[in-house]
Scaffold this active site. Structure first.
Site, PDB file in Angstrom:
ATOM      1  N   LYS A  44      60.431  28.774  52.644  1.00  0.00           N
ATOM      2  CA  LYS A  44      59.884  27.856  53.284  1.00  0.00           C
ATOM      3  C   LYS A  44      58.461  27.938  53.645  1.00  0.00           C
ATOM      4  O   LYS A  44      57.818  27.637  54.481  1.00  0.00           O
ATOM      5  CB  LYS A  44      60.570  27.465  54.683  1.00  0.00           C
ATOM      6  CG  LYS A  44      61.975  27.336  54.685  1.00  0.00           C
ATOM      7  CD  LYS A  44      62.616  26.567  53.608  1.00  0.00           C
ATOM      8  CE  LYS A  44      62.343  25.051  53.337  1.00  0.00           C
ATOM      9  NZ  LYS A  44      63.240  24.523  52.265  1.00  0.00           N
ATOM     10  N   HIS A  99      61.522  35.237  46.250  1.00  0.00           N
ATOM     11  CA  HIS A  99      61.631  35.392  47.408  1.00  0.00           C
ATOM     12  C   HIS A  99      61.877  37.070  47.726  1.00  0.00           C
ATOM     13  O   HIS A  99      61.997  37.368  48.969  1.00  0.00           O
ATOM     14  CB  HIS A  99      62.849  34.736  48.100  1.00  0.00           C
ATOM     15  CG  HIS A  99      62.457  33.275  48.180  1.00  0.00           C
ATOM     16  ND1 HIS A  99      61.392  32.597  48.679  1.00  0.00           N
ATOM     17  CD2 HIS A  99      63.599  32.127  48.181  1.00  0.00           C
ATOM     18  CE1 HIS A  99      61.541  31.259  48.737  1.00  0.00           C
ATOM     19  NE2 HIS A  99      62.862  31.026  48.206  1.00  0.00           N
ATOM     20  N   SER A 129      60.629  24.527  59.494  1.00  0.00           N
ATOM     21  CA  SER A 129      60.947  23.995  57.940  1.00  0.00           C
ATOM     22  C   SER A 129      62.526  24.502  57.718  1.00  0.00           C
ATOM     23  O   SER A 129      63.284  23.840  57.275  1.00  0.00           O
ATOM     24  CB  SER A 129      60.252  24.439  56.998  1.00  0.00           C
ATOM     25  OG  SER A 129      60.419  23.806  56.027  1.00  0.00           O
TER      26      SER A 129
HETATM   27  S1  PPS Z   1      61.980  26.919  49.619  1.00  0.00           S
HETATM   28  O1  PPS Z   1      63.552  26.435  50.170  1.00  0.00           O
HETATM   29  O2  PPS Z   1      61.805  28.293  50.023  1.00  0.00           O
HETATM   30  O3  PPS Z   1      61.995  26.860  48.238  1.00  0.00           O
HETATM   31  O4  PPS Z   1      60.997  26.124  50.366  1.00  0.00           O
HETATM   32  P1  PPS Z   1      59.447  25.936  50.208  1.00  0.00           P
HETATM   33  O5  PPS Z   1      59.082  25.247  49.028  1.00  0.00           O
HETATM   34  O6  PPS Z   1      59.119  27.335  50.332  1.00  0.00           O
HETATM   35  O7  PPS Z   1      59.110  25.181  51.393  1.00  0.00           O
HETATM   36  C1  PPS Z   1      59.316  23.852  51.757  1.00  0.00           C
HETATM   37  C2  PPS Z   1      58.144  23.493  52.605  1.00  0.00           C
HETATM   38  O8  PPS Z   1      57.068  23.191  51.722  1.00  0.00           O
HETATM   39  C3  PPS Z   1      56.516  21.868  51.994  1.00  0.00           C
HETATM   40  N1  PPS Z   1      55.697  21.449  50.909  1.00  0.00           N
HETATM   41  C4  PPS Z   1      54.456  20.913  50.845  1.00  0.00           C
HETATM   42  N2  PPS Z   1      53.749  20.583  51.872  1.00  0.00           N
HETATM   43  C5  PPS Z   1      52.463  20.212  51.756  1.00  0.00           C
HETATM   44  N3  PPS Z   1      52.114  19.500  50.323  1.00  0.00           N
HETATM   45  C6  PPS Z   1      52.874  19.671  49.566  1.00  0.00           C
HETATM   46  N4  PPS Z   1      52.688  19.228  48.343  1.00  0.00           N
HETATM   47  C7  PPS Z   1      54.157  20.379  49.564  1.00  0.00           C
HETATM   48  N5  PPS Z   1      55.472  20.661  48.879  1.00  0.00           N
HETATM   49  C8  PPS Z   1      56.263  21.220  49.685  1.00  0.00           C
HETATM   50  C9  PPS Z   1      57.663  21.095  52.378  1.00  0.00           C
HETATM   51  O9  PPS Z   1      57.647  19.916  52.819  1.00  0.00           O
HETATM   52  C10 PPS Z   1      58.562  22.057  53.392  1.00  0.00           C
HETATM   53  O10 PPS Z   1      57.778  22.030  54.555  1.00  0.00           O
HETATM   54  P2  PPS Z   1      58.215  21.190  55.811  1.00  0.00           P
HETATM   55  O11 PPS Z   1      57.612  21.663  57.226  1.00  0.00           O
HETATM   56  O12 PPS Z   1      59.798  21.436  56.121  1.00  0.00           O
HETATM   57  O13 PPS Z   1      57.802  19.727  55.589  1.00  0.00           O
END
Ligand code: PPS
Length: 287
Positions: A44, A99, A129
């Site tokens: 996340k 990870h 998240s």
């Molecule tokens: S995982 O399950 O570990 O693969 O998740 P991960 O991709 O690491 O994290 C998901 C969060 O990243 C946000 N996200 C973004 N934020 C801003 N801009 C872009 N382009 C973007 N892409 C992914 C996603 O919305 C999750 O955060 P939250 O706070 O839940 O919205």
């Protein structure tokens, strides 16, 4: 007691939908190449964002990968089952995500010149998240109340263990110029500047036009609209997006809408203690 939803691997809890003994052995025997680039994240922290960004940085801004390949196949996870099927199809320079904490990287990583982009995110926003992700992902344990999930997170009874252990493992790793640290918050605040740092680190020499193009196509809204990136291809039996979408808010500071004063004090006290005496400092205040 081990939750039935998870398997245990070298002290870490992992969801069996994506991991099994074979995939973990495959990861350990994986032959890392000098030109490989690993995105390393605690869950996340911005993993799928980097699955969007990295192929475009490496190929100079050609949008084909994000338009034609689902993100999990485009930049696969080192530890997940899919990699064995995909490894032979990946072309150099290969982009992978993991990870894993530093101690679980395969032996061939250590003897290679492969590079690492470590993405850090404010742990309070990671917790929020992750809380919503646990509500929508049917292959993860039910998170319970926010208060209960906060305790699990602090104790490391969540997938990939404690956030502090993960960060410490990579911050302590002596990888010299093979590793670059970047924060999710930096990316939210100024994506073109973050892309420029990545391009310099990977010696990609991107033009300003290419940087602008990549920033546009990797924005939260573009990814939300891209079926290759928004997880709409995942069957509902695995992800109940009507409960909470994978691309949920994409902002920094949402923790302020979730933590009460008591939770904040507890969170700050535990993390501060676990990070006491470390030679690195965090880019955000814990309280
Ligand atoms: S995982 O399950 O570990 O693969 O998740 P991960 O991709 O690491 O994290 C998901 C969060 O990243 C946000 N996200 C973004 N934020 C801003 N801009 C872009 N382009 C973007 N892409 C992914 C996603 O919305 C999750 O955060 P939250 O706070 O839940 O919205």
């Amino acid at each position: 007691m081990l939750s039935p939803e998870y398997i245990q691997y070298r002290g870490l809890l992992l969801p069996p939908m994506a991991h099994n003994a074979e995939s973990l052995e495959y990861a350990q025997n994986f032959s890392v190449e000098d030109t490989d680039v690993f995105v390393v994240t605690y869950p996340k922290s911005g993993t799928i964002w980097m699955q969007e960004i990295l192929p475009l940085v490496l190929n100079g801004g050609d949008l084909t990968p994000i338009q034609t390949i689902a993100n999990w196949d485009r930049v696969p996870w080192l530890e997940e089952k899919r990699l064995a099927e995909l490894a032979d199809k990946l072309t150099s320079p290969r982009a992978l995500v993991t990870h894993f904490p530093y101690s679980l990287m395969p032996p061939s990583f250590h003897s290679s010149k492969a590079k690492v982009i470590y993405v850090m995110r404010n742990p309070k926003d990671i917790l929020v998240s992750s809380y919503y992700f646990h509500q929508m992902a049917t292959f993860l344990e039910d998170p319970g109340t926010f208060d209960e999930f906060l305790e699990k997170f602090l104790e490391g009874r969540v997938m990939f263990g404690k956030w502090t252990d993960h960060v410490k493992s990579w911050k302590r790793a002596e990888l010299g110029d093979r590793i670059m640290f970047i924060t999710y918050e930096e990316m939210v605040q100024d994506l073109p500047a973050a892309l420029r740092r990545m391009s310099d680190f990977l010696c990609c020499n991107l033009s300003d036009d290419a940087i602008q193009k990549i920033a546009k196509h990797c924005s939260f809204n573009s990814m939300k609209a891209n079926r290759m990136s928004n997880f709409s291809l995942v069957p509902k039996e695995y992800m109940e997006s009507d409960k909470s979408p994978f691309l949920r808010k994409g902002i920094s500071g949402d923790w302020k809408n979730h933590f009460n004063a008591e939770q904040l004090a507890r969170f700050t006290s535990v993390l501060s203690k676990e990070l006491e005496g470390e030679s690195f400092s965090l880019p955000w205040s814990l309280d």
